[in-house]
Scaffold this motif. Structure first.
Motif, PDB file in Angstrom:
ATOM      1  N   HIS A  48      46.990  50.842  45.057  1.00 26.01           N
ATOM      2  CA  HIS A  48      47.512  50.754  46.420  1.00 26.01           C
ATOM      3  C   HIS A  48      46.986  49.536  47.182  1.00 26.01           C
ATOM      4  O   HIS A  48      47.255  49.392  48.375  1.00 26.01           O
ATOM      5  CB  HIS A  48      47.160  52.018  47.204  1.00 26.01           C
ATOM      6  N   ALA A  49      46.267  48.655  46.493  1.00 19.80           N
ATOM      7  CA  ALA A  49      45.703  47.486  47.169  1.00 19.80           C
ATOM      8  C   ALA A  49      46.798  46.593  47.749  1.00 19.80           C
ATOM      9  O   ALA A  49      46.620  45.986  48.810  1.00 19.80           O
ATOM     10  CB  ALA A  49      44.830  46.691  46.201  1.00 19.80           C
ATOM     11  N   ALA A  50      47.948  46.527  47.058  1.00 22.15           N
ATOM     12  CA  ALA A  50      49.036  45.653  47.530  1.00 22.15           C
ATOM     13  C   ALA A  50      49.586  46.135  48.874  1.00 22.15           C
ATOM     14  O   ALA A  50      50.023  45.316  49.692  1.00 22.15           O
ATOM     15  CB  ALA A  50      50.151  45.601  46.486  1.00 22.15           C
ATOM     16  N   ILE A  51      49.575  47.441  49.091  1.00 24.17           N
ATOM     17  CA  ILE A  51      50.032  47.965  50.384  1.00 24.17           C
ATOM     18  C   ILE A  51      49.113  47.478  51.490  1.00 24.17           C
ATOM     19  O   ILE A  51      49.558  46.981  52.527  1.00 24.17           O
ATOM     20  CB  ILE A  51      50.059  49.508  50.359  1.00 24.17           C
ATOM     21  N   LEU A  52      47.813  47.627  51.247  1.00 24.54           N
ATOM     22  CA  LEU A  52      46.837  47.206  52.252  1.00 24.54           C
ATOM     23  C   LEU A  52      46.881  45.698  52.475  1.00 24.54           C
ATOM     24  O   LEU A  52      46.786  45.229  53.613  1.00 24.54           O
ATOM     25  CB  LEU A  52      45.432  47.652  51.842  1.00 24.54           C
ATOM     26  N   ASP A  53      47.048  44.919  51.408  1.00 27.47           N
ATOM     27  CA  ASP A  53      47.111  43.460  51.549  1.00 27.47           C
ATOM     28  C   ASP A  53      48.285  43.053  52.443  1.00 27.47           C
ATOM     29  O   ASP A  53      48.160  42.156  53.284  1.00 27.47           O
ATOM     30  CB  ASP A  53      47.255  42.801  50.175  1.00 27.47           C
ATOM     31  N   ALA A  54      49.425  43.709  52.251  1.00 26.47           N
ATOM     32  CA  ALA A  54      50.604  43.379  53.069  1.00 26.47           C
ATOM     33  C   ALA A  54      50.386  43.756  54.534  1.00 26.47           C
ATOM     34  O   ALA A  54      50.780  43.023  55.439  1.00 26.47           O
ATOM     35  CB  ALA A  54      51.833  44.097  52.512  1.00 26.47           C
ATOM     36  N   ILE A  55      49.742  44.897  54.756  1.00 34.60           N
ATOM     37  CA  ILE A  55      49.431  45.299  56.136  1.00 34.60           C
ATOM     38  C   ILE A  55      48.456  44.315  56.748  1.00 34.60           C
ATOM     39  O   ILE A  55      48.606  43.897  57.905  1.00 34.60           O
ATOM     40  CB  ILE A  55      48.856  46.741  56.155  1.00 34.60           C
ATOM     41  N   ARG A  56      47.468  43.903  55.968  1.00 31.74           N
ATOM     42  CA  ARG A  56      46.489  42.933  56.463  1.00 31.74           C
ATOM     43  C   ARG A  56      47.161  41.615  56.834  1.00 31.74           C
ATOM     44  O   ARG A  56      46.809  40.980  57.833  1.00 31.74           O
ATOM     45  CB  ARG A  56      45.406  42.694  55.401  1.00 31.74           C
ATOM     46  N   ASP A  57      48.160  41.216  56.038  1.00 30.28           N
ATOM     47  CA  ASP A  57      48.869  39.949  56.265  1.00 30.28           C
ATOM     48  C   ASP A  57      49.961  40.056  57.331  1.00 30.28           C
ATOM     49  O   ASP A  57      50.669  39.081  57.583  1.00 30.28           O
ATOM     50  CB  ASP A  57      49.505  39.465  54.959  1.00 30.28           C
ATOM     51  N   SER A 109      56.443  47.640  53.435  1.00 35.23           N
ATOM     52  CA  SER A 109      57.408  48.707  53.157  1.00 35.23           C
ATOM     53  C   SER A 109      57.795  48.730  51.686  1.00 35.23           C
ATOM     54  O   SER A 109      57.878  49.796  51.062  1.00 35.23           O
ATOM     55  CB  SER A 109      58.662  48.527  54.014  1.00 35.23           C
ATOM     56  N   VAL A 110      58.027  47.554  51.133  1.00 33.51           N
ATOM     57  CA  VAL A 110      58.411  47.461  49.720  1.00 33.51           C
ATOM     58  C   VAL A 110      57.298  47.999  48.824  1.00 33.51           C
ATOM     59  O   VAL A 110      57.547  48.765  47.874  1.00 33.51           O
ATOM     60  CB  VAL A 110      58.755  46.011  49.343  1.00 33.51           C
ATOM     61  N   GLU A 111      56.060  47.604  49.111  1.00 35.26           N
ATOM     62  CA  GLU A 111      54.944  48.045  48.273  1.00 35.26           C
ATOM     63  C   GLU A 111      54.719  49.554  48.391  1.00 35.26           C
ATOM     64  O   GLU A 111      54.408  50.229  47.403  1.00 35.26           O
ATOM     65  CB  GLU A 111      53.663  47.293  48.644  1.00 35.26           C
ATOM     66  N   ALA A 112      54.897  50.101  49.600  1.00 41.86           N
ATOM     67  CA  ALA A 112      54.755  51.544  49.768  1.00 41.86           C
ATOM     68  C   ALA A 112      55.830  52.275  48.972  1.00 41.86           C
ATOM     69  O   ALA A 112      55.549  53.280  48.304  1.00 41.86           O
ATOM     70  CB  ALA A 112      54.842  51.910  51.245  1.00 41.86           C
ATOM     71  N   GLY A 113      57.062  51.774  49.041  1.00 34.92           N
ATOM     72  CA  GLY A 113      58.139  52.385  48.275  1.00 34.92           C
ATOM     73  C   GLY A 113      57.940  52.234  46.783  1.00 34.92           C
ATOM     74  O   GLY A 113      58.228  53.155  46.009  1.00 34.92           O
TER      75      GLY A 113
END
Length: 228
Positions: free
Chosen positions: A193-202, A209-213
């Protein structure tokens, strides 16, 4: 946990209110076992029958789960959460996955737009606990930690209505996660789930949304493949 000053209400109602407060405050988290009947009798200073009546009332309302031979566990943090759990207990997992996707992708996008530094700190901590739980090999601990991470993402959306709805669906989503993970943690079941957090951080709402899905879709694919 002594009772507050007596009021002119039935003693059982006072005990119910006190136990409910322990649950809603988080002192007794979802999934935890509450003190034994004997311990509650001693702590509250009331008769065993009064404690038993209060526990049964909260179990009937969906907040507690009485497991013979094991104890009584917190099932939900509110009556509505308990109702939601009972209502959707037999729902097709594919439909629960679609519901999670609708809520979590929206929340991740909003979180990317609205997150604060405090939100990021909480998300970092939640992700760390998720990783630790995975490496511990404890499937239930991982389910709880994974659910807590998603809850933190929803909280970072700063949409109180969305957060309340997601919280009331908490046990429904945790049961879905249990089915995804299975009784044992195996490498093919791991979804980072690191990619979700990275996108939120950025602050990249579309990517968040894409990473969460994608994470939910990967979980569903693993379940459909029958990996255990």
């Amino acid at each position: 946990m002594a009772l507050s000053s007596p009021r002119r209400t039935p003693l059982s109602d006072q005990v119910i209110a006190q136990l409910r407060a322990q649950i809603t405050s988080g002192e007794w988290p979802v999934g935890s076992r509450i003190p034994t009947e004997a311990a509650l009798v001693e702590q509250l200073g009331v008769a065993r029958n009064t404690v038993r009546e209060a526990v049964r009332a909260l179990a009937h309302n969906g907040l507690l789960d009485i497991r013979q031979g094991s104890g009584t566990y917190v099932l939900a943090t509110s009556e509505l959460a308990g109702v939601m759990h009972r209502r959707f207990a037999d729902a097709p997992q594919a439909q629960v996955s679609e519901l999670r996707a609708a809520l979590e992708t929206s929340a991740a996008g909003l979180a990317a737009e609205r997150r604060t530094e405090r939100d990021l700190a909480l998300l970092d901590a939640a992700l760390g606990r998720r990783e630790d739980a995975w490496h511990s090999g404890d499937a239930e601990a991982f389910v709880q930690a994974d659910a807590a991470f998603h809850q933190a993402v929803v909280a970072a959306s700063h949409n109180d209505v969305l957060l309340a709805v997601y919280a009331d669906l908490g046990e429904v989503t945790r049961e879905h996660l249990r089915n995804d993970v299975g009784p044992e943690l195996t490498p093919e079941r791991y979804i980072g789930h690191a990619a979700i957090l990275d996108a939120i951080r950025d602050r990249d709402a579309q990517r968040a949304s894409v990473e969460a899905g994608r994470a939910i879709g990967a979980c569903s694919a693993a379940e459909a493949a029958g990996a255990v």
